[in-house]
Enzyme design. Structure first.
Site, mmCIF file in Angstrom:
data_model
loop_
_atom_site.group_PDB
_atom_site.id
_atom_site.type_symbol
_atom_site.label_atom_id
_atom_site.label_comp_id
_atom_site.label_asym_id
_atom_site.label_seq_id
_atom_site.Cartn_x
_atom_site.Cartn_y
_atom_site.Cartn_z
ATOM 1 N N ARG A 104 0.820 -1.224 0.000
ATOM 2 C CA ARG A 104 0.000 0.000 0.000
ATOM 3 C C ARG A 104 0.850 1.269 0.000
ATOM 4 O O ARG A 104 0.482 2.265 0.612
ATOM 5 C CB ARG A 104 -0.956 0.034 1.201
ATOM 6 C CG ARG A 104 -2.101 -0.936 1.141
ATOM 7 C CD ARG A 104 -3.243 -0.383 0.284
ATOM 8 N NE ARG A 104 -4.254 -1.394 0.085
ATOM 9 C CZ ARG A 104 -5.311 -1.558 0.877
ATOM 10 N NH1 ARG A 104 -5.486 -0.759 1.896
ATOM 11 N NH2 ARG A 104 -6.175 -2.507 0.629
ATOM 12 N N ARG A 142 -3.562 6.649 0.069
ATOM 13 C CA ARG A 142 -3.992 7.852 0.781
ATOM 14 C C ARG A 142 -2.940 8.534 1.639
ATOM 15 O O ARG A 142 -3.149 9.650 2.088
ATOM 16 C CB ARG A 142 -5.217 7.517 1.638
ATOM 17 C CG ARG A 142 -6.478 7.430 0.805
ATOM 18 C CD ARG A 142 -7.654 6.957 1.607
ATOM 19 N NE ARG A 142 -7.498 5.557 1.965
ATOM 20 C CZ ARG A 142 -8.392 4.860 2.650
ATOM 21 N NH1 ARG A 142 -9.488 5.445 3.079
ATOM 22 N NH2 ARG A 142 -8.186 3.581 2.919
ATOM 23 N N TYR A 188 -14.772 -12.058 0.572
ATOM 24 C CA TYR A 188 -15.605 -10.908 0.205
ATOM 25 C C TYR A 188 -16.847 -11.350 -0.566
ATOM 26 O O TYR A 188 -17.929 -10.789 -0.406
ATOM 27 C CB TYR A 188 -14.809 -9.908 -0.638
ATOM 28 C CG TYR A 188 -13.770 -9.153 0.153
ATOM 29 C CD1 TYR A 188 -14.151 -8.222 1.118
ATOM 30 C CD2 TYR A 188 -12.413 -9.352 -0.046
ATOM 31 C CE1 TYR A 188 -13.206 -7.517 1.852
ATOM 32 C CE2 TYR A 188 -11.454 -8.655 0.683
ATOM 33 C CZ TYR A 188 -11.861 -7.747 1.627
ATOM 34 O OH TYR A 188 -10.927 -7.058 2.361
ATOM 35 N N ASP A 198 -6.629 -3.391 -7.574
ATOM 36 C CA ASP A 198 -7.233 -3.944 -6.369
ATOM 37 C C ASP A 198 -7.557 -5.408 -6.605
ATOM 38 O O ASP A 198 -7.754 -5.823 -7.756
ATOM 39 C CB ASP A 198 -8.502 -3.181 -5.970
ATOM 40 C CG ASP A 198 -8.879 -3.497 -4.523
ATOM 41 O OD1 ASP A 198 -8.305 -2.865 -3.621
ATOM 42 O OD2 ASP A 198 -9.685 -4.418 -4.301
ATOM 43 N N ARG A 219 -6.764 11.516 -7.528
ATOM 44 C CA ARG A 219 -7.975 10.713 -7.317
ATOM 45 C C ARG A 219 -9.235 11.556 -7.143
ATOM 46 O O ARG A 219 -10.337 11.003 -7.106
ATOM 47 C CB ARG A 219 -7.794 9.832 -6.073
ATOM 48 C CG ARG A 219 -7.166 8.458 -6.291
ATOM 49 C CD ARG A 219 -8.091 7.462 -6.988
ATOM 50 N NE ARG A 219 -9.446 7.499 -6.461
ATOM 51 C CZ ARG A 219 -9.848 6.914 -5.338
ATOM 52 N NH1 ARG A 219 -9.014 6.228 -4.628
ATOM 53 N NH2 ARG A 219 -11.099 7.024 -4.928
HETATM 54 O O1 CP3 Z 1 0.299 0.346 -3.150
HETATM 55 C C1 CP3 Z 1 -0.271 -0.765 -3.193
HETATM 56 O O2 CP3 Z 1 -0.136 -1.616 -2.293
HETATM 57 C C2 CP3 Z 1 -0.990 -1.158 -4.481
HETATM 58 C C3 CP3 Z 1 -2.366 -1.176 -4.534
HETATM 59 C C4 CP3 Z 1 -3.296 -2.089 -3.760
HETATM 60 C C5 CP3 Z 1 -4.598 -1.659 -3.414
HETATM 61 N N1 CP3 Z 1 -5.294 -2.731 -2.936
HETATM 62 C C6 CP3 Z 1 -5.103 -0.300 -3.637
HETATM 63 C C7 CP3 Z 1 -6.200 0.167 -2.775
HETATM 64 C C8 CP3 Z 1 -3.194 -3.432 -3.391
HETATM 65 C C9 CP3 Z 1 -1.992 -4.347 -3.485
HETATM 66 C C10 CP3 Z 1 -4.463 -3.817 -2.867
HETATM 67 C C11 CP3 Z 1 -4.789 -5.177 -2.447
HETATM 68 C C12 CP3 Z 1 -5.947 -5.389 -1.587
HETATM 69 N N2 CP3 Z 1 -7.199 -4.869 -1.702
HETATM 70 C C13 CP3 Z 1 -5.954 -6.326 -0.525
HETATM 71 C C14 CP3 Z 1 -4.785 -7.182 -0.123
HETATM 72 C C15 CP3 Z 1 -3.804 -6.399 0.665
HETATM 73 C C16 CP3 Z 1 -4.216 -6.075 2.074
HETATM 74 O O3 CP3 Z 1 -4.334 -4.890 2.363
HETATM 75 O O4 CP3 Z 1 -4.359 -7.009 2.864
HETATM 76 C C17 CP3 Z 1 -7.239 -6.309 0.041
HETATM 77 C C18 CP3 Z 1 -7.703 -7.111 1.222
HETATM 78 C C19 CP3 Z 1 -8.021 -5.386 -0.722
HETATM 79 C C20 CP3 Z 1 -9.458 -5.028 -0.542
HETATM 80 C C21 CP3 Z 1 -9.573 -3.585 -0.221
HETATM 81 N N3 CP3 Z 1 -9.493 -2.597 -1.160
HETATM 82 C C22 CP3 Z 1 -9.690 -2.964 1.060
HETATM 83 C C23 CP3 Z 1 -9.796 -3.703 2.363
HETATM 84 C C24 CP3 Z 1 -9.676 -1.564 0.858
HETATM 85 C C25 CP3 Z 1 -9.681 -0.465 1.895
HETATM 86 C C26 CP3 Z 1 -10.995 0.211 2.029
HETATM 87 C C27 CP3 Z 1 -10.854 1.539 2.755
HETATM 88 O O5 CP3 Z 1 -11.198 2.563 2.167
HETATM 89 O O6 CP3 Z 1 -10.393 1.528 3.915
HETATM 90 C C28 CP3 Z 1 -9.555 -1.368 -0.537
HETATM 91 C C29 CP3 Z 1 -9.480 -0.077 -1.215
HETATM 92 C C30 CP3 Z 1 -8.136 0.293 -1.702
HETATM 93 N N4 CP3 Z 1 -7.337 -0.517 -2.468
HETATM 94 C C31 CP3 Z 1 -7.491 1.535 -1.492
HETATM 95 C C32 CP3 Z 1 -6.270 1.470 -2.185
HETATM 96 C C33 CP3 Z 1 -5.241 2.555 -2.340
HETATM 97 C C34 CP3 Z 1 -8.047 2.705 -0.706
HETATM 98 C C35 CP3 Z 1 -9.107 3.393 -1.505
HETATM 99 C C36 CP3 Z 1 -8.933 4.868 -1.655
HETATM 100 O O7 CP3 Z 1 -7.802 5.387 -1.672
HETATM 101 O O8 CP3 Z 1 -9.977 5.517 -1.842
#
Ligand code: CP3
Length: 381
Positions: A64, A68, A188, A113, A77
């Site tokens: 990540r 944000r 999910y 994602d 974004r």
């Molecule tokens: O920089 C990175 O790591 C690359 C991008 C990345 C994202 N999601 C972007 C993202 C990666 C590798 C993921 C994988 C992902 N997505 C996982 C596995 C990794 C982990 O964290 O365990 C999981 C479980 C998800 C599902 C998911 N997507 C969640 C739980 C969330 C968070 C929701 C929130 O808003 O709290 C997301 C959204 C997400 N994926 C964001 C990002 C940057 C945040 C959304 C935003 O910025 O608006």
């Protein structure tokens, strides 16, 4: 052959030709002009460490790292929904590059994602800010699974395009591709939203194992194709995220989950790029997670790397595991912790430094840059 891979895979991680790939995979290796093949990334610190060699400096990247915590991310974004941003190649590429430029990390992680393959297949899914992935309709019965649309190779074109744009900018810095492991995706899909204990999928695997297997295989093939698209378009390594596998005991993991994770990776083994497997709360599962057939195991913040290495009998390089909770701590405390992680990691046959889970959104990015500088200032073992 399958048994052979199960028993010997971890020790013969580079002999990818031992394994057959599923019908959805095109035959053949990476193209001659792929960054891993044309001299750009094969000798990079990251790939060298993943392959158990001696890197010129200690490689570090952060799960990540895009997102944000970066003001430049929030800016691009603005007004764009999360999943839409993943499907606009120029934007996904720009977001992937932002943390590489800012922090000088040793890898980009592709901005996307784990639910993107679902979305591209036509499953109704969105990411609700502050919540996570939410499905229009949960997938709970045999009929629900049978009705799932198939992901097509053509629909993955925005992913391939974003990867191509990204690696053209990254030069010698490798891009890491990723996908969600079948259990984490299915968690999910069955719940329809994030959950703490993942009771739905854990009930299904026992109460209706046939439906569970069909769902896990669907998720495995979707994630496998997603990985294949990223690797063939230019990613030099790929990480399978089984973020929620820690809610499973070893017996359930081995019987109901590991075969599907193996199936996901079967789509890309023949490509010869290093494969990494990561989950949280998985201290008791590390050996089983290695044995799905990966080259590197990611360790969360709960288990010191020397103990993880002992549990894995020194068979694979490790990735991890700075505790994200320490990022806001006074620098002296964080620095001492980072040094402890490097010392413990030196026990393994290779170490790529990372966090023990993702960068928290409220992290001060200047701290991450300073952590990278510190790690690069310490000569490798
Ligand atoms: O920089 C990175 O790591 C690359 C991008 C990345 C994202 N999601 C972007 C993202 C990666 C590798 C993921 C994988 C992902 N997505 C996982 C596995 C990794 C982990 O964290 O365990 C999981 C479980 C998800 C599902 C998911 N997507 C969640 C739980 C969330 C968070 C929701 C929130 O808003 O709290 C997301 C959204 C997400 N994926 C964001 C990002 C940057 C945040 C959304 C935003 O910025 O608006």
């Amino acid at each position: 052959m399958t048994l052979c891979r199960y028993l010997l895979g971890p020790f013969f991680g580079t002999i990818k030709s031992m394994t057959s790939s599923p019908a959805t995979s095109a035959a053949g290796a990476l193209a001659a002009d792929h960054p891993l093949m044309d001299g750009r990334t094969a000798d990079s610190p990251l790939i060298t460490a993943y392959r158990g060699g001696k890197p010129s400096r200690r490689p570090v990247w952060f799960m990540r790292q895009a997102g944000r915590s970066l003001p430049e991310y929030l800016k691009v974004r603005e007004g764009v929904a999360m999943l839409d941003s993943c499907l606009r190649p120029e934007l996904a590429s720009e977001i992937t590059l932002q943390p590489v430029r800012r922090h000088g990390v040793d890898a980009g992680i592709f901005f996307s994602d784990i639910v993107i393959p679902l979305k591209l297949a036509g499953v109704g899914v969105d990411i609700v800010p502050g919540v996570g992935p939410v499905l229009d309709t949960p997938v709970r019965t045999a009929a629900d699974v049978a009705a799932l649309p198939q992901l097509t190779w053509e629909s993955l074109e925005p992913i391939r395009e974003a990867v191509r744009l990204t690696v053209a900018e990254l030069g010698k810095t490798p891009l890491i591709g990723f996908a969600g492991a079948p259990f984490t995706l299915a968690a999910y899909m069955v719940e329809g939203q994030p959950s703490r204990d993942h009771l739905g999928p854990r009930t299904m695997m026992h109460a209706d194992p046939e439906t569970w297997t069909a769902l896990a295989n669907w998720a495995a093939d979707a994630s496998g194709m997603f990985l294949q698209a990223q690797l063939e378009a230019g990613a030099s390594a790929a990480q399978l995220f089984d973020s929620w596998a820690g809610s499973l005991g070893l017996a359930d993991y081995t019987k109901y989950v590991a075969p599907a994770s193996t199936r996901a990776l079967d789509h890309v083994r023949h490509l010869g790029a290093p494969l990494i497997h990561f989950g949280t709360g998985t201290s008791e599962l590390l050996v089983a997670m290695r044995d799905v057939g990966v080259d590197v195991v990611g360790v969360d913040y709960r288990l010191p790397l020397d103990e993880a290495n002992r549990r894995l009998s020194g068979t694979v390089p490790l990735q991890g595991n700075i505790d994200p909770a320490l990022l806001p701590a006074p620098w002296e405390i964080l620095e001492a912790h980072v040094r402890d992680v490097l010392t413990a990691g030196a026990a393994a046959p290779g170490h790529v430094v990372n966090l023990g889970h993702g960068v928290p959104p409220e992290t001060d990015p200047a701290v991450l840059t300073r952590v990278v500088e510190l790690i690069h200032s310490i000569a490798p073992e």
